[in-house]
Design an enzyme around this catalytic site. Sequence first.
Site, mmCIF file in Angstrom:
data_model
loop_
_atom_site.group_PDB
_atom_site.id
_atom_site.type_symbol
_atom_site.label_atom_id
_atom_site.label_comp_id
_atom_site.label_asym_id
_atom_site.label_seq_id
_atom_site.Cartn_x
_atom_site.Cartn_y
_atom_site.Cartn_z
ATOM 1 N N CYS A 194 0.853 -1.189 0.000
ATOM 2 C CA CYS A 194 0.000 0.000 0.000
ATOM 3 C C CYS A 194 0.892 1.243 0.000
ATOM 4 O O CYS A 194 1.858 1.308 0.765
ATOM 5 C CB CYS A 194 -0.891 0.000 1.246
ATOM 6 S SG CYS A 194 -2.023 1.397 1.304
ATOM 7 N N LEU A 195 0.563 2.196 -0.829
ATOM 8 C CA LEU A 195 1.393 3.403 -0.926
ATOM 9 C C LEU A 195 1.338 4.215 0.375
ATOM 10 O O LEU A 195 2.179 5.069 0.608
ATOM 11 C CB LEU A 195 0.947 4.248 -2.124
ATOM 12 C CG LEU A 195 1.107 3.544 -3.478
ATOM 13 C CD1 LEU A 195 0.554 4.383 -4.604
ATOM 14 C CD2 LEU A 195 2.549 3.148 -3.745
ATOM 15 N N GLU A 226 -8.670 -0.850 -3.200
ATOM 16 C CA GLU A 226 -8.983 0.589 -3.313
ATOM 17 C C GLU A 226 -10.334 0.920 -2.699
ATOM 18 O O GLU A 226 -10.484 1.936 -2.025
ATOM 19 C CB GLU A 226 -8.973 1.029 -4.788
ATOM 20 C CG GLU A 226 -7.647 0.843 -5.522
ATOM 21 C CD GLU A 226 -6.454 1.414 -4.788
ATOM 22 O OE1 GLU A 226 -5.350 0.899 -4.990
ATOM 23 O OE2 GLU A 226 -6.628 2.354 -3.980
HETATM 24 O O1 LIG Z 1 -3.817 1.621 -2.877
HETATM 25 C C1 LIG Z 1 -2.584 1.652 -2.869
HETATM 26 O O2 LIG Z 1 -1.937 1.979 -1.871
HETATM 27 C C2 LIG Z 1 -1.810 1.186 -4.116
HETATM 28 C C3 LIG Z 1 -1.664 -0.300 -4.002
HETATM 29 C C4 LIG Z 1 -2.712 -0.944 -4.848
HETATM 30 C C5 LIG Z 1 -2.631 -2.439 -4.724
HETATM 31 C C6 LIG Z 1 -2.474 -3.083 -3.488
HETATM 32 C C7 LIG Z 1 -2.431 -4.470 -3.434
HETATM 33 C C8 LIG Z 1 -2.545 -5.209 -4.593
HETATM 34 C C9 LIG Z 1 -2.695 -4.567 -5.792
HETATM 35 C C10 LIG Z 1 -2.738 -3.189 -5.866
HETATM 36 C C11 LIG Z 1 -0.240 -0.763 -4.359
HETATM 37 O O3 LIG Z 1 0.684 -0.226 -3.481
HETATM 38 S S1 LIG Z 1 0.359 -0.317 -5.910
HETATM 39 C C12 LIG Z 1 1.965 -1.123 -5.801
HETATM 40 C C13 LIG Z 1 1.842 -2.487 -6.399
HETATM 41 C C14 LIG Z 1 2.316 -2.652 -7.689
HETATM 42 C C15 LIG Z 1 2.144 -3.891 -8.317
HETATM 43 C C16 LIG Z 1 1.502 -4.940 -7.652
HETATM 44 C C17 LIG Z 1 1.032 -4.759 -6.356
HETATM 45 C C18 LIG Z 1 1.213 -3.518 -5.713
HETATM 46 ZN ZN LIG Z 2 -3.522 1.135 -0.417
#
Ligand SMILES: O=C(O)C[C@@H](Cc1ccccc1)[C@H](O)SCc1ccccc1
Ligand SMILES: [Zn+2]
Length: 171
Positions: free
Chosen positions: A90-91, A133
Amino acid sequence: ILTILRYPDKRLHKIAKPVTNFDDRLKKLVADMAETMYEAPGVGLAASQVDEHIQLVVIDVSETQNELQVLINPEITWASEEKILYDEGCLSVPGIYDGVERSTEVNVRALNLDGKPFELNADGLLAVCVQHELDHLKGIVFVEYLSPLKRNRIKTRMLKEERELERSSGR
Ligand SMILES: O=C(O)C[C@@H](Cc1ccccc1)[C@H](O)SCc1ccccc1
Ligand SMILES: [Zn+2]
């Protein structure tokens, strides 16, 4: 580039309100969120993470990182019984990855930037990302699915890093 709130910032737990006016301010926010997401880099970003508590998420799970999806007032209309355990990040919780169980497939109803409704059938990484999300819009950060022990360790580490950040930047 927008500032992403870092866990355990209380603002991450605010409930997002539905979007009502599809004006230029919304379009500018989407553009800024997309830029912030690509720069992070990430495959998704919820408005809650940039302290805008409206039901808006941007997602791009494409290899080429040029297929932006904008979901406004999204809701999951169907989720598969079948689950998948995925090492989520998660960012808002940088450097932490841990297993979270999600439905392998979800159907989502949302509005696009013009306020027109559409349906999205997601599987794979897109399904996981959508669920991650939409949780943000409900004030849920993925660490809430982990054990209290793990969550407390993460909280301690994030606060320690926050202090180091402040010290190094002389804030
Ligand atoms: O919402 C966020 O913080 C961005 C998330 C989105 C995400 C979380 C878990 C699984 C998929 C997407 C991520 O930090 S984006 C970084 C990332 C990149 C490739 C694969 C998984 C996560
Ligand atoms: Zn997140």
